[in-house]
Design an enzyme around this catalytic site. Structure first.
Site, mmCIF file in Angstrom:
data_model
loop_
_atom_site.group_PDB
_atom_site.id
_atom_site.type_symbol
_atom_site.label_atom_id
_atom_site.label_comp_id
_atom_site.label_asym_id
_atom_site.label_seq_id
_atom_site.Cartn_x
_atom_site.Cartn_y
_atom_site.Cartn_z
ATOM 1 N N ASN A 152 0.805 -1.222 0.000
ATOM 2 C CA ASN A 152 0.000 0.000 0.000
ATOM 3 C C ASN A 152 0.836 1.269 0.000
ATOM 4 O O ASN A 152 0.428 2.281 -0.558
ATOM 5 C CB ASN A 152 -0.936 -0.006 1.210
ATOM 6 C CG ASN A 152 -0.235 -0.385 2.500
ATOM 7 O OD1 ASN A 152 0.549 -1.335 2.559
ATOM 8 N ND2 ASN A 152 -0.494 0.355 3.545
ATOM 9 N N GLN A 180 -4.671 -4.077 -2.055
ATOM 10 C CA GLN A 180 -4.155 -2.977 -2.867
ATOM 11 C C GLN A 180 -4.024 -3.322 -4.340
ATOM 12 O O GLN A 180 -3.857 -2.443 -5.176
ATOM 13 C CB GLN A 180 -2.783 -2.523 -2.358
ATOM 14 C CG GLN A 180 -2.836 -1.665 -1.120
ATOM 15 C CD GLN A 180 -3.582 -0.358 -1.326
ATOM 16 O OE1 GLN A 180 -3.740 0.129 -2.449
ATOM 17 N NE2 GLN A 180 -4.056 0.226 -0.241
ATOM 18 N N SER A 200 -11.000 -6.017 -0.530
ATOM 19 C CA SER A 200 -11.834 -5.024 0.137
ATOM 20 C C SER A 200 -12.513 -4.129 -0.894
ATOM 21 O O SER A 200 -11.857 -3.635 -1.810
ATOM 22 C CB SER A 200 -10.937 -4.185 1.054
ATOM 23 O OG SER A 200 -11.700 -3.197 1.685
ATOM 24 N N HIS A 202 -13.786 -1.056 -0.914
ATOM 25 C CA HIS A 202 -13.584 0.390 -1.061
ATOM 26 C C HIS A 202 -12.264 0.770 -1.726
ATOM 27 O O HIS A 202 -12.012 1.943 -1.973
ATOM 28 C CB HIS A 202 -13.707 1.096 0.293
ATOM 29 C CG HIS A 202 -12.538 0.895 1.196
ATOM 30 N ND1 HIS A 202 -11.566 1.846 1.369
ATOM 31 C CD2 HIS A 202 -12.177 -0.153 1.976
ATOM 32 C CE1 HIS A 202 -10.667 1.396 2.229
ATOM 33 N NE2 HIS A 202 -11.016 0.189 2.604
ATOM 34 N N THR A 238 -26.038 -11.128 9.148
ATOM 35 C CA THR A 238 -26.982 -10.805 8.082
ATOM 36 C C THR A 238 -26.255 -10.120 6.936
ATOM 37 O O THR A 238 -25.417 -9.257 7.163
ATOM 38 C CB THR A 238 -28.089 -9.879 8.632
ATOM 39 O OG1 THR A 238 -28.748 -10.568 9.702
ATOM 40 C CG2 THR A 238 -29.098 -9.513 7.565
ATOM 41 N N CYS A 326 5.188 12.051 12.333
ATOM 42 C CA CYS A 326 4.367 13.121 12.864
ATOM 43 C C CYS A 326 2.916 13.019 12.423
ATOM 44 O O CYS A 326 2.034 13.569 13.050
ATOM 45 C CB CYS A 326 4.925 14.474 12.462
ATOM 46 S SG CYS A 326 6.131 15.026 13.652
#
Lengths: 384, 202
Positions: A152, A180, A200, A202, A238, A326
Site C-alpha cells: 500500500n 491494494q 476489500s 472500497h 446478516t 508526525c
C-alpha cells in the site's frame, strides 16, 4: 477551490455506476437468508455480485465469502491457522513479510504474544519479498505463508505465483492480502494458486465496510465470525446486501476497464514523477521501479518533513499521505519504508501520491505546479 | 471531485496561522546572533535551531529554523513572538505548556512535537552567556526535583543523557540511584529519559 484527490490507496470514491447500482437495491430489503419472495430477491442479487467478484479474481471454483472488509478477511485466515495449531497440527510456524498491512502485522503480533511461532520474511531495498528469501526461511514446520500482493505504501508488487509455488513445495498454505492489487493489476487466484486471498470493496471504487475472502477448494477453514448459518456456516451475520451489490458492480467495472485504467494511471504516474524530478532538486523515489502498482508514486524529499508537506498541499486542495511519524502520532516513521532499508530522514520526508481512475492530466499539472514552491519554502526554513 | 465545505482542521486556527505564516524565520544568512542553540535531529523527525541577540538583558531579536511538522513550526513561531522582549530570566522559564496554551492547544499526541522550541531557546541563552563569559544563574533555577529521595533533578537527567553518560535506564539508575528508595518517581524518570533521548538523538 480546485481539489485533487491523490490518496486512492487509502480509499477510492464510489464509481458513479456503483452508486446507481446501490440505489437500485433500496427495495431489496428482504433478509437474503429468508425463504420468502423478498428474501429470495435479495439473495439472487447478492449471488450475482458473488459471481462478479469471483470472476474478477478468476475464481471459477472454491468459495468466496463476503466479509466486513480486508481486515476481517485477514483476521479470519490467521484465526484458521491458530485453530489448526491448537488442534495439534505438526506444522506450527507462520511466515509473514515485514511490510504487511497492520491487519496482518498486528494480528500475528497478538498471536506471537500468546506464544505462537511467527517469523518475518525480510524485503529487499525496493520492498519486495524475493523468492529466494522465502526459500531460505521455509521448511516443513511452516503452516502458513502470508505475503501481500502489492504494498500500500510503496506500490511494490510481489511475485505471488512464484512465492506460492515455494510455499506449496514445502507443504505450507499460502495467503495473500490483495487489497491494494485489485483494480490496479491482474489478480488471478487460479494461476497464482493461492489458498486464501483477501480483498476489500472500497479500494476499487466500491463501498466501505465490505470485502471478501477467497478460500480454495479443499483447504482448511475455521469460522471466525460465528453466530449464524450464512455463507454455509463459514461467516455469520446478516448480509450487507446493498454494499455487496455495490462491490459486485465495482468488480464488473474492474473487469471491463482494468487494462485501460492501469495504462492511464501509469502514464499519469510517470508524468508526475518526471514533473517532480524536473522541478524539485534532490528527490528519492521509493519502491520498485518496475514491479510497481501503476498509480502509486512514493517519493522522499530530504530536508522537508512529511506532515508539513501534506498539510501545505492540503491547503492547496491536494490530498496525499505521508510516511512521517508526525502524521501518525508515534515517534517512528513508516515501518514499511524502514523495512526496505530507507534512511529514517527519508522516511520522515516521504509522500505517497496514489493516482486513481478519476485522476486527470490537469490534476497532475496542478500538483506539479503547487508542490515545488512548497518544498522550496520548507527547505528554506530547514535546519540544513 | 466536488468541493465541499471544509471540515474542521486538525489544529486550531492560531496553529494554522503560525504554520502558514511563521514569524521570525531565520532565512537570512547574514543574521549574526549573540547566541545560538540547536536541539533534536533530522533522524528523529524534528530539529530546531534558535539564534538570539540580547540587549540590556532582554531578548532583542530571535530567529529560528526547523525541520519539523506543523506543530513544531507553529509552536516555535509562537515561542519566538512570546520570547522577544522578555528578560533572559523570563525567556529561560518559558515552558511548552505556556506556548501550547497560547496556540489554543495541540492534540494530545502532538504535544511532544512542541517541546523543542523552548529547549533550543534555553540552549541559545546558555550559549550567549558562555560567549559573554557570564555566569548562568538560570540553569539551576529551572531545575525540577524528580526523585525526591535522592534529590535528582530533571536537569541532571538531561545532562547525563545529553553527554551519553547514561545510555540506558539501568545506567541512569547506577549513576543516580533514582527510584531506589520509595520508587514513586520511576515512571516519571523513564518518561523524561525517553524524551531527552529523543531530543538529543542518543
Amino acid at each position: 477551490m480546485k481539489t485533487v484527490y491523490l490518496d486512492n490507496n487509502a480509499t477510492t470514491p464510489l464509481a458513479p455506476e456503483v452508486i446507481e447500482a446501490m440505489f437500485a437495491t433500496t427495495d431489496l430489503y428482504g433478509n437474503a437468508s429468508s425463504m420468502h419472495t423478498a428474501g429470495r430477491a435479495a439473495s439472487e442479487a447478492l449471488e450475482r455480485a458473488r459471481i462478479a467478484v469471483s470472476e474478477m479474481i478468476n475464481a471459477s471454483s472454491g468459495s468466496l465469502i463476503f466479509t466486513s472488509g480486508g481486515s476481517e478477511s485477514d483476521n479470519a485466515v490467521f484465526y484458521t491457522a491458530k485453530s489448526l495449531i491448537d488442534e495439534g497440527s505438526q506444522r506450527n510456524r507462520i511466515l509473514v513479510s515485514t511490510v504487511e498491512h497492520p491487519a496482518v502485522i498486528e494480528t500475528v503480533e497478538a498471536l506471537s504474544s500468546q506464544g505462537y511461532r511467527i517469523d518475518y520474511i525480510p524485503v529487499d531495498a525496493y520492498g519486495e519479498v524475493l523468492p529466494e528469501t522465502l526459500e531460505r526461511l521455509i521448511d516443513e514446520t511452516v503452516l502458513l505463508v502470508s505475503v501481500m500482493s502489492a504494498n500500500n505504501e510503496t506500490g511494490t508488487v510481489m511475485n505471488i505465483g512464484e512465492l506460492t509455488r515455494i510455499a506449496h513445495r514445502a507443504g505450507a498454505l499460502m495467503h495473500t492480502d490483495a487489497v491494494q492489487a485489485i483494480g490496479k493489476i491482474p489478480v488471478d487466484v487460479h494461476s497464482w494458486d493461492v489458498d486464501y486471498l483477501s480483498l476489500s470493496g472500497h479500494k476499487f471504487y466500491g463501498p466501505k465496510g465490505v470485502g471478501a475472502l477467497y478460500i480454495k477448494n479443499g483447504v482448511p477453514f475455521r469460522t471466525f465470525v460465528k453466530g449464524g448459518h450464512q455463507e454455509d456456516g463459514l461467516r455469520a451475520g446478516t448480509y450487507n446486501t446493498m454494499s455487496i451489490i455495490g462491490m459486485g458492480e465495482a468488480a464488473r467495472i474492474v473487469m471491463e476497464r482494468l487494462d485501460e485504467d492501469s495504462d492511464r494511471e501509469w502514464k499519469l504516474r510517470e508524468k508526475l514523477r518526471k514533473g517532480i524530478e524536473e522541478t524539485i532538486p534532490q528527490t528519492h523515489v521509493n519502491g520498485h521501479p518496475e514491479h510497481c502498482l501503476p498509480g502509486t508514486l512514493n517519493i522522499s524529499f530530504p530536508q522537508a518533513e512529511g506532515e508539513s508537506i501534506l498539510l501545505y498541499l492540503d491547503f492547496e486542495g491536494i490530498s496525499v499521505s505521508t510516511g512521517s511519524a508526525c502524521a501518525t502520532g508515534s515517534l517512528e516513521p513508516s515501518p514499511v519504508l524502514l523495512a526496505a532499508g530507507l534512511d529514517v530522514e527519508l522516511a520522515h520526508g516521504s509522500i505517497r501520491f496514489s493516482i486513481g481512475r478519476y485522476t486527470s492530466e490537469e490534476d497532475i499539472d496542478y500538483v506539479i505546479e503547487k508542490l515545488s514552491p512548497i518544498i522550496k519554502r520548507i527547505r528554506e526554513i530547514s535546519t540544513r | 471531485m466536488s468541493t465541499q465545505n471544509s471540515p474542521a482542521w486538525v489544529y486550531t486556527d492560531t496553529v494554522k496561522d503560525h504554520f502558514m505564516n511563521p514569524k521570525n524565520l531565520w532565512t537570512d544568512d547574514s543574521y549574526q546572533p549573540d547566541g545560538e542553540g540547536m536541539v533534536g535531529s533530522m533522524a528523529c523527525g524534528d530539529q530546531m535551531r534558535v539564534g538570539i541577540t540580547v540587549k540590556d538583558d532582554r531578548i532583542e531579536t530571535l530567529k529560528w529554523q526547523t525541520y519539523g511538522c506543523a506543530s513544531a513550526i507553529a509552536s516555535t513561531s509562537m515561542m519566538s513572538e512570546m520570547a522577544i522582549g522578555m528578560t533572559l530570566k523570563e525567556a529561560y522559564n518559558l515552558t511548552p505548556e505556556s506556548i501550547t496554551d497560547h496556540l489554543g492547544g495541540l492534540p494530545q499526541h502532538k504535544f511532544h512535537c512542541s517541546v523543542l522550541g523552548d529547549k533550543a531557546l534555553r540552549a541559545a541563552i546558555d550559549n550567549y552567556l558562555e560567549r559573554q563569559d557570564k555566569p548562568n544563574p538560570y540553569k539551576a533555577s529551572v531545575a525540577k526535583i524528580i526523585c525526591e529521595c535522592k534529590g535528582i533533578t530533571d536537569q541532571r537527567i538531561e545532562e547525563l543523557v545529553k553527554n551519553k553518560e547514561a545510555t540506558t535506564l539501568d545506567e541512569l539508575r547506577d549513576i543516580t540511584q533514582f527510584g531506589t528508595v520509595c520508587g514513586k518517581c520511576r515512571f516519571k524518570v523513564q518518561q523524561l529519559f525517553d524524551e531527552y533521548k529523543h531530543i538529543y538523538n542518543v
